[in-house]
Design a protein around this motif. Structure first.
Motif, PDB file in Angstrom:
ATOM      1  N   SER A 136       0.828  -1.205   0.000  1.00 46.38           N
ATOM      2  CA  SER A 136       0.000   0.000   0.000  1.00 46.38           C
ATOM      3  C   SER A 136       0.857   1.247   0.000  1.00 46.38           C
ATOM      4  CB  SER A 136      -0.914  -0.004   1.227  1.00 46.38           C
ATOM      5  OG  SER A 136      -1.598   1.237   1.346  1.00 46.38           O
ATOM      6  N   THR A 137       0.415   2.259  -0.731  1.00 45.69           N
ATOM      7  CA  THR A 137       1.100   3.549  -0.701  1.00 45.69           C
ATOM      8  C   THR A 137       0.539   4.456   0.375  1.00 45.69           C
ATOM      9  OG1 THR A 137      -0.417   4.497  -2.355  1.00 45.69           O
ATOM     10  CG2 THR A 137       1.584   3.431  -3.182  1.00 45.69           C
ATOM     11  N   THR A 138      -0.592   4.070   0.967  1.00 42.98           N
ATOM     12  CA  THR A 138      -1.246   4.920   1.967  1.00 42.98           C
ATOM     13  C   THR A 138      -0.676   4.704   3.351  1.00 42.98           C
ATOM     14  OG1 THR A 138      -3.286   4.856   0.672  1.00 42.98           O
ATOM     15  CG2 THR A 138      -3.468   5.571   2.959  1.00 42.98           C
ATOM     16  N   GLY A 166      -3.635  -1.729  -0.738  1.00 39.17           N
ATOM     17  CA  GLY A 166      -3.024  -1.714  -2.058  1.00 39.17           C
ATOM     18  C   GLY A 166      -3.919  -2.166  -3.190  1.00 39.17           C
TER      19      GLY A 166
END
Length: 208
Positions: A136-138, A166
Motif C-alpha cells: 500500500s502507498t497509503t 493496495g
C-alpha cells in the motif's frame, strides 16, 4: 452499509486533506457510482479539527445514503452523528466499542488472522477487515493477508468481510472472486490519473 450479495466499494479518505476543499471531491466520487461507505481516517488530528471535518463531510455521504464511519474513535462517532466507527487492534477493544456504539456500525481490522476475525465477530463486529493483500502507498501494513482467507470467511460466516491494502482496479478481481463483500480503497481512487470520479468508475467496472 450492508452486504447485498455483490462486492461493493468502500472509500477510505486520504491521509491528509483540507475538509472544505475535499467536500466537492468526495461528492464527485460518490456521484460517480455506487459506494457503500466512506471512512474518515485522519490520524493525529485534534478532536476539534475532527469534528469540523465530520460536520463538513458527513452530510455529503449521508445525503447520498452512503454510510459515514469514523476511524479509531467510537465515542466521537456517536457524538458527531456518524453511522459508526472502525477500530484497529491497537484501538478500543471490540467489546467496548460495541457497547459505546450501541446499534451503530462497527468494523474491526483483523489483518490476516482468522482468530482475530472470529473473536471480533463474537464480540459484535458488523464487519471484519482483512489485509493488506497488496503493498500500500497509503500506510505501511503490519501484516499481509492471503486471498484464501476471504474464501474461508465468506463460506463459514455471515458477517461481511472487507478487503483492504493496495487494491486497484487491475488487481481487485481475485479478491472479488474469493468472496470479499467490500473493497476498501484509498489512493487508487483519490490519486487516479483522471480524477477520483474516474477512479470510482474504474473500480465499479472491474468489480463487474
Amino acid at each position: 452499509m450492508s452486504d447485498n450479495g455483490g462486492c461493493q466499494l468502500y472509500l477510505v479518505t486520504p491521509p491528509t486533506l483540507a475538509p472544505a476543499r475535499f467536500r466537492d471531491i468526495l461528492a464527485g466520487a460518490l456521484d460517480a457510482g455506487p459506494v457503500a461507505a466512506v471512512q474518515l481516517r485522519l490520524k493525529n488530528w485534534s478532536e476539534d479539527d475532527l469534528l469540523r471535518a465530520i460536520d463538513i463531510l458527513r452530510p455529503i455521504a449521508q445525503d447520498r445514503d452512503v454510510a459515514f464511519l469514523l476511524n479509531d474513535n467510537p465515542e466521537l462517532a456517536v457524538r458527531s452523528g456518524c453511522d459508526g466507527a472502525h477500530v484497529g487492534q491497537e484501538d478500543m477493544p471490540t467489546a467496548e466499542a460495541r457497547r459505546v456504539l450501541g446499534k451503530s456500525m462497527l468494523g474491526v481490522t483483523c489483518h490476516g488472522s482468522r482468530d482475530l476475525a472470529m473473536m471480533a465477530g463474537e464480540q459484535g463486529a458488523d464487519y471484519v477487515a482483512f489485509g493488506a493483500f497488496f503493498p500500500s502507498t497509503t500506510k505501511e501494513p503490519p501484516a499481509m493477508a492471503e486471498i484464501e482467507l476471504l474464501t474461508w470467511w465468506s463460506e463459514l460466516m455471515e458477517i461481511p468481510c472487507v478487503a483492504i491494502g493496495g487494491i486497484t482496479p487491475l488487481n481487485c478481481g481475485p479478491l472479488v472472486e474469493a468472496g470479499a463483500d467490500f473493497l476498501a480503497v484509498s489512493a487508487a481512487v483519490w490519486e487516479h490519473q483522471d480524477g477520483p470520479a474516474a477512479g470510482v468508475k474504474a473500480f465499479i467496472a472491474a468489480m463487474g
